[in-house]
Scaffold this active site. Structure first.
Site, PDB file in Angstrom:
ATOM      1  N   SER B 154       0.823  -1.593   0.257  1.00 50.96           N
ATOM      2  CA  SER B 154      -0.067  -0.293  -0.101  1.00 50.96           C
ATOM      3  C   SER B 154       0.679   1.451  -0.222  1.00 50.96           C
ATOM      4  O   SER B 154       1.515   1.307  -1.182  1.00 50.96           O
ATOM      5  CB  SER B 154      -1.051  -0.063   1.064  1.00 50.96           C
ATOM      6  N   ARG B 224     -11.608   5.745  10.640  1.00 51.33           N
ATOM      7  CA  ARG B 224     -11.530   4.483  10.225  1.00 51.33           C
ATOM      8  C   ARG B 224     -12.149   3.621   9.847  1.00 51.33           C
ATOM      9  O   ARG B 224     -12.194   2.191   9.318  1.00 51.33           O
ATOM     10  CB  ARG B 224     -11.192   3.737  12.081  1.00 51.33           C
ATOM     11  N   ASP B 319      -8.992  -6.403  -4.820  1.00 55.35           N
ATOM     12  CA  ASP B 319      -8.379  -5.376  -3.825  1.00 55.35           C
ATOM     13  C   ASP B 319      -9.176  -3.465  -4.494  1.00 55.35           C
ATOM     14  O   ASP B 319      -8.887  -3.984  -5.918  1.00 55.35           O
ATOM     15  CB  ASP B 319      -6.647  -5.067  -4.017  1.00 55.35           C
ATOM     16  N   HIS B 352      -8.282  -5.351  -0.072  1.00 52.84           N
ATOM     17  CA  HIS B 352      -6.471  -4.167   0.046  1.00 52.84           C
ATOM     18  C   HIS B 352      -5.727  -5.290   1.071  1.00 52.84           C
ATOM     19  O   HIS B 352      -4.198  -5.457   1.212  1.00 52.84           O
ATOM     20  CB  HIS B 352      -7.090  -3.554   0.609  1.00 52.84           C
ATOM     21  N   ASP B 353      -6.603  -5.410   2.307  1.00 52.53           N
ATOM     22  CA  ASP B 353      -6.102  -6.497   3.566  1.00 52.53           C
ATOM     23  C   ASP B 353      -5.394  -7.810   3.326  1.00 52.53           C
ATOM     24  O   ASP B 353      -4.968  -7.756   4.215  1.00 52.53           O
ATOM     25  CB  ASP B 353      -7.237  -6.606   4.779  1.00 52.53           C
TER      26      ASP B 353
END
Lengths: 196, 375
Positions: B154, B224, B319, B352-353
């Site tokens: 990232s 968050r 992602d 994305h994680d």
């Protein structure tokens, strides 16, 4: 191993030292490694199958995991001297599309494929069974091949698409076939260019 | 077969740099400190160092645990350790908390020498380029002339890429994972929603909340929550939470009902306990500003032409924050500038994680690549 040494040597003979090449369906990268050793080529393999992509990385090959069915979008015209596809054309649906893409991003293309009209294959069909041979090693139910064509079919397509056949060689179990290649040869190799 | 183990108990170090650092925003930091951790041993010819750059909310704590926090392994513990893909038996691995961070490096919470008070919102804007410059100072400090690799996911991947642009002679390999060559308008829009939540929180006090003894917890929580939505894929959220209801049926209330609400609230509420709002603001701006092609008329190929590193670029199929297409932009630019590059597009459901997970093919690719670097 699907790749035969004679395949490598012919391809190497069509490539000048230091060229930039793209190898589509590069497998574990052994052809690129060979061309790096004998022709000092720079370039990339393209391989979409995860295990083979990983094998290429293990072998220290520059490999790009891309789906050839999507073409080579993003790669500029004439970016490579030669775009090679060794024994993979028959496993791609978009035959005309990929041939056009190869000749767009490369000055020339090198293509090899199994000849479905090889006499042993014909004999097998006459006997009522789909051919299984050195060049067609899979059974009908597990083959990765999706296009079934012959040397004569391929040359007709090239004529239709305006693809120039600059050189062609046919083989039967590693030996060059001169007479009646569409009957006598199990594998054909071509060096292709743009006619129009 | 390797047996993978943890690096065990680790502790951070601190380095002080007294020479001023000129920043891209036009301001100069008179001096600064970086907190970092190392794992493994630097070899005799100092050729086995690997710098790992962190993403938005990461830190220098990559692997192992602290003696007093045995349940808090580093954020990339599944990748880094003896026998792991980034093998600390072979590599000297360095994690560093970025400038402007909130884990001990100079940042908004540190004291501004000019005022004797915490910098707060007066801490200068820092960019990816500034981080790379500060990391190069750390490399000097550790006696590392050239990194065997710089690695990041990232925002960390952007730093790895920029190492190859800013210090081409000091990096042999750049590993750029789940990254992008610049943010899209949509990416910036998500960051802006997060920033507005913080900036509009009554406890923000113009960024000087430390003096008021409060933190803008509501804003930071909301930021968050937005972030977490973009880290997961639609499918993985559906798989994890679906439409499951905590009470089994609708109770017609704004309390937690759907499991996904519970997850987001939990992630949001715990975040202000370990992360600083000013750092969040600064870091999202660093993401937004990142655009190495901007100085080359938007031509990424030209921006990367100075690089001499070998590249590995990795993306994940689901992602959508930094989609495979964004990684392919990097790959295409590298191909056009005739660089050595490999590209893997990992089929992983976690969005994305995914870059933090241990998908076998993903880790297999990294292991193979690092094995070749180690030789």
């Amino acid at each position: 191993m699907a790749y035969q040494r004679y395949d490598y040597e012919v391809i190497a003979s069509w490539i000048q030292p230091g060229e930039r090449v793209l190898d589509l369906g590069c497998g574990d990268g052994s052809l690129l490694k060979y061309l790096g050793d004998v022709r000092q080529v720079r370039g990339y393999g393209v391989e979409n199958e995860p295990d083979r992509m990983l094998a290429s990385i293990r072998n220290g090959i520059n490999v790009l995991q891309l789906d050839l069915e999507q073409g080579l979008a993003g790669i500029e015209d004439n970016a490579f001297d030669h775009v090679i596809m060794s024994l993979s054309l028959q496993a791609i649906h978009n035959t005309q599309g990929i041939l056009a893409e190869m000749l767009r991003v490369g000055h020339e293309a090198v293509v090899s494929f199994p000849n479905f009209a090889y006499w042993r294959h014909r004999q097998s069909i006459i006997n009522g069974r789909m051919p299984v041979s050195e060049s067609l090693p899979h059974q009908w139910f597990n083959t990765p091949n999706v296009r079934f064509f012959t040397i004569a079919d391929f040359e007709a397509l090239c004529a239709d698409e305006g693809i120039a056949i600059r050189e062609g060689l046919a083989f039967d179990e590693g030996k060059v076939v001169v007479d009646e290649p569409n009957f006598m040869a199990s594998v054909a190799l071509y060096r292709l260019g743009r006619d129009r | 077969m390797n047996t993978a183990a943890s690096v065990g108990v680790v502790s951070p170090s601190r380095a002080r740099f007294d020479a001023p650092l000129a920043l891209r925003c036009g301001r100069t930091l008179p001096g600064f400190e970086l907190v970092y951790e190392t794992y493994g041993q630097l070899n005799a010819d100092r050729s086995n160092a690997v710098l790992v750059c962190h993403a938005l909310s990461g830190s220098h704590h990559l692997a192992g645990t602290y003696a007093d926090q045995p349940d808090n392994p580093g954020w990339w513990d599944n990748l880094i350790g003896p026998g792991k893909p980034l093998d600390t038996n072979r590599f000297f691995v360095i994690g560093v908390n970025n400038l402007g961070g909130c884990y001990g490096s100079s940042g908004p919470q540190s004291v501004n020498p000019a005022t004797g008070k915490p910098w707060g919102a007066d801490f200068p804007f820092v960019t990816v380029e500034d981080w790379v410059d500060s990391q190069a100072r750390l490399a000097d400090h550790l006696g590392i002339e050239r990194f065997a690799a710089v690695v990041g996911g990232s925002l960390g991947g952007m730093q790895a890429m920029n190492w190859a642009i800013q210090y081409p002679d000091r990096i042999a390999h750049a590993v750029v994972i789940a990254s992008a060559p610049r943010l899209t308008a949509q990416n910036i829009a998500f960051n802006e929603v997060a920033r507005q939540a913080i900036l509009k929180d009554p406890d923000f006090h113009g960024g000087h909340y430390y003096e008021h003894g409060v933190v803008p917890a509501r804003g930071l929580s909301q930021a968050r929550m937005v972030g977490h939505i973009t880290y997961l894929s639609d499918d993985s959220m559906d798989e994890k939470f679906g439409r499951r209801l905590r009470h089994g049926k609708p109770i017609y209330s704004y309390d937690v009902e759907f499991e996904v609400e519970s997850y987001l609230r939990y992630q949001g509420e715990k975040f202000p306990g370990y992360f600083d709002a000013n750092t969040y603001l600064l870091t999202t701006k660093a993401l937004d500003y990142y655009d190495p092609a901007a100085g080359h008329g938007g031509d990424l190929t030209k921006a990367l032409s100075v690089a001499s590193a070998d590249f590995l670029v990795v993306s994940f199929s689901t992602d959508w924050r930094f989609s495979p297409g964004r990684s392919k932009e990097i790959v295409n630019a590298l191909v056009h500038s005739d660089k050595r590059v490999s590209y893997a597009e990992i089929d992983c459901h976690a969005g994305h994680d995914s870059f933090l997970l241990d998908d076998p093919l993903y880790h297999g690719v990294l292991r193979a690549y690092f094995d070749n670097i180690a030789g």
